[in-house]
Design a protein around this motif. Structure first.
Motif, mmCIF file in Angstrom:
data_model
loop_
_atom_site.group_PDB
_atom_site.id
_atom_site.type_symbol
_atom_site.label_atom_id
_atom_site.label_comp_id
_atom_site.label_asym_id
_atom_site.label_seq_id
_atom_site.Cartn_x
_atom_site.Cartn_y
_atom_site.Cartn_z
ATOM 1 N N UNK A 65 -19.241 32.479 -8.236
ATOM 2 C CA UNK A 65 -18.357 31.442 -7.696
ATOM 3 C C UNK A 65 -17.095 31.304 -8.535
ATOM 4 N N UNK A 66 -17.215 31.557 -9.858
ATOM 5 C CA UNK A 66 -16.062 31.413 -10.752
ATOM 6 C C UNK A 66 -15.288 32.719 -10.913
ATOM 7 N N UNK A 67 -16.009 33.832 -10.989
ATOM 8 C CA UNK A 67 -15.376 35.091 -11.376
ATOM 9 C C UNK A 67 -15.300 36.113 -10.256
ATOM 10 N N UNK A 68 -15.929 35.833 -9.108
ATOM 11 C CA UNK A 68 -15.931 36.798 -8.019
ATOM 12 C C UNK A 68 -17.138 37.708 -8.082
ATOM 13 N N UNK A 69 -17.262 38.536 -7.088
ATOM 14 C CA UNK A 69 -18.401 39.446 -6.990
ATOM 15 C C UNK A 69 -18.264 40.592 -7.996
ATOM 16 N N UNK A 70 -19.339 41.344 -8.127
ATOM 17 C CA UNK A 70 -19.317 42.520 -8.997
ATOM 18 C C UNK A 70 -18.199 43.466 -8.569
ATOM 19 N N UNK A 71 -18.077 43.689 -7.268
ATOM 20 C CA UNK A 71 -17.043 44.593 -6.767
ATOM 21 C C UNK A 71 -15.646 44.071 -7.081
ATOM 22 N N UNK A 72 -15.454 42.762 -6.950
ATOM 23 C CA UNK A 72 -14.136 42.188 -7.236
ATOM 24 C C UNK A 72 -13.800 42.292 -8.718
#
Length: 283
Positions: A65-72
């Motif tokens: 929620x704070x840092x984005x997905x693994x891919x992002x």
């Protein structure tokens, strides 16, 4: 002095986009003058490839929620890497991405490394990779200072050098000796090595042990003895490095343990928090 084996493999760990550029700058500077390959490796946590308890998965879900997905997170890191490498044609740097349990990845990827380079971590994957390198892999770690390019008005930073003038923060003990032995290629190549000790009033000088140790290594050193002041020994070392013109600092890390320093403070924690030059360290 006997011939010193040159480093062949330098691993630049890139677990987060914020530290990519300073990490790669330091890795390239550390490789200068050696026939060494730099492996730039993005390591990221992915519960699909790691055996973790349910609470860890919950932490990672909140993290997204704070840092984005693994891919992002990977995409942001790769974009910074691509921008850095675009201006350095011919640099001996290769890119790799791996995901799973960060500690296990670091152990595997650094197993043959002569030096591991990381930025001072700011996110969870970075902190996990830093901890795994220092406490599990037992490799010489070079910590890159923060990137001045985060200030758009600062202009391009000066070319980074590593190991031309190494300042050694000396207090007798195995951690600093291990770090110095692993850093021997850089110590032997340095134009100058200065050993700085922060002495307690009335106690026996640390300099005798320093001179004997570096004589065994075949490294000529200058010695500077500082009187212990109120406040942080780590900050005293950094201030002395600045006055002496050192381009890198070498210390033994977490002599009293990471938990002790997290609660009560210590040289390693203070150096990491304030260093503006690269720091070689080893537990």
């Amino acid at each position: 002095m006997n011939a010193v084996a040159e480093p062949k493999i330098i691993v630049a760990l890139l677990p987060e986009p914020e530290t990519v550029m300073p990490c790669l700058d330091c890795a390239l500077a550390a490789a200068d003058g050696f026939d060494a390959a730099i492996s730039a490796i993005h390591v990221g946590f992915n519960p699909r490839f790691a055996f973790v308890p349910p609470e860890e998965i919950a932490i990672q879900q909140l993290r997204e929620l704070r840092e984005g997905t693994i891919a992002a997170r990977l995409a942001r890191t790769k974009a910074v890497f691509d921008a850095w490498i675009a201006g350095r044609a011919g640099a001996p740097v290769t890119w790799k991405h791996d995901e799973g349990d960060v500690g296990a990845l670091v152990a595997a990827e650094t197993a043959d490394a002569d030096l591991v380079v990381m930025g001072n971590p700011v996110r969870l994957d970075g902190r996990d990779a830093f901890h795994a390198t220092l406490f599990w892999s037992k490799r010489l770690l070079l910590v890159a200072p923060p990137d001045p390019r985060t200030d758009p008005t600062a202009g391009p930073p000066p070319a980074r050098t590593v190991g031309r003038h190494i300042v050694v923060g000396w207090k007798p003990g195995e951690p600093v000796k291990r770090a110095a032995r692993k850093a021997l290629p850089w110590l032997a190549r340095a134009d100058k090595v200065t050993v700085v000790s922060v002495e307690k009033p009335g106690a026996a000088s640390y300099q005798t042990s320093a001179r004997a140790f570096f004589a065994e290594l075949g490294i000529a050193v200058d010695c500077v003895e500082l009187r212990r002041e109120a406040g942080s020994v780590g900050l005293q070392l950094l201030a002395s490095s600045d006055r002496l013109g050192g381009d890198s600092l070498l210390i033994g890390a977490f002599k009293h343990g990471a938990l002790w320093e997290a609660i009560l403070g210590g040289v390693t924690r203070d150096v990491l928090a304030a260093a503006r030059i690269p720091v070689f360290m080893m537990c």
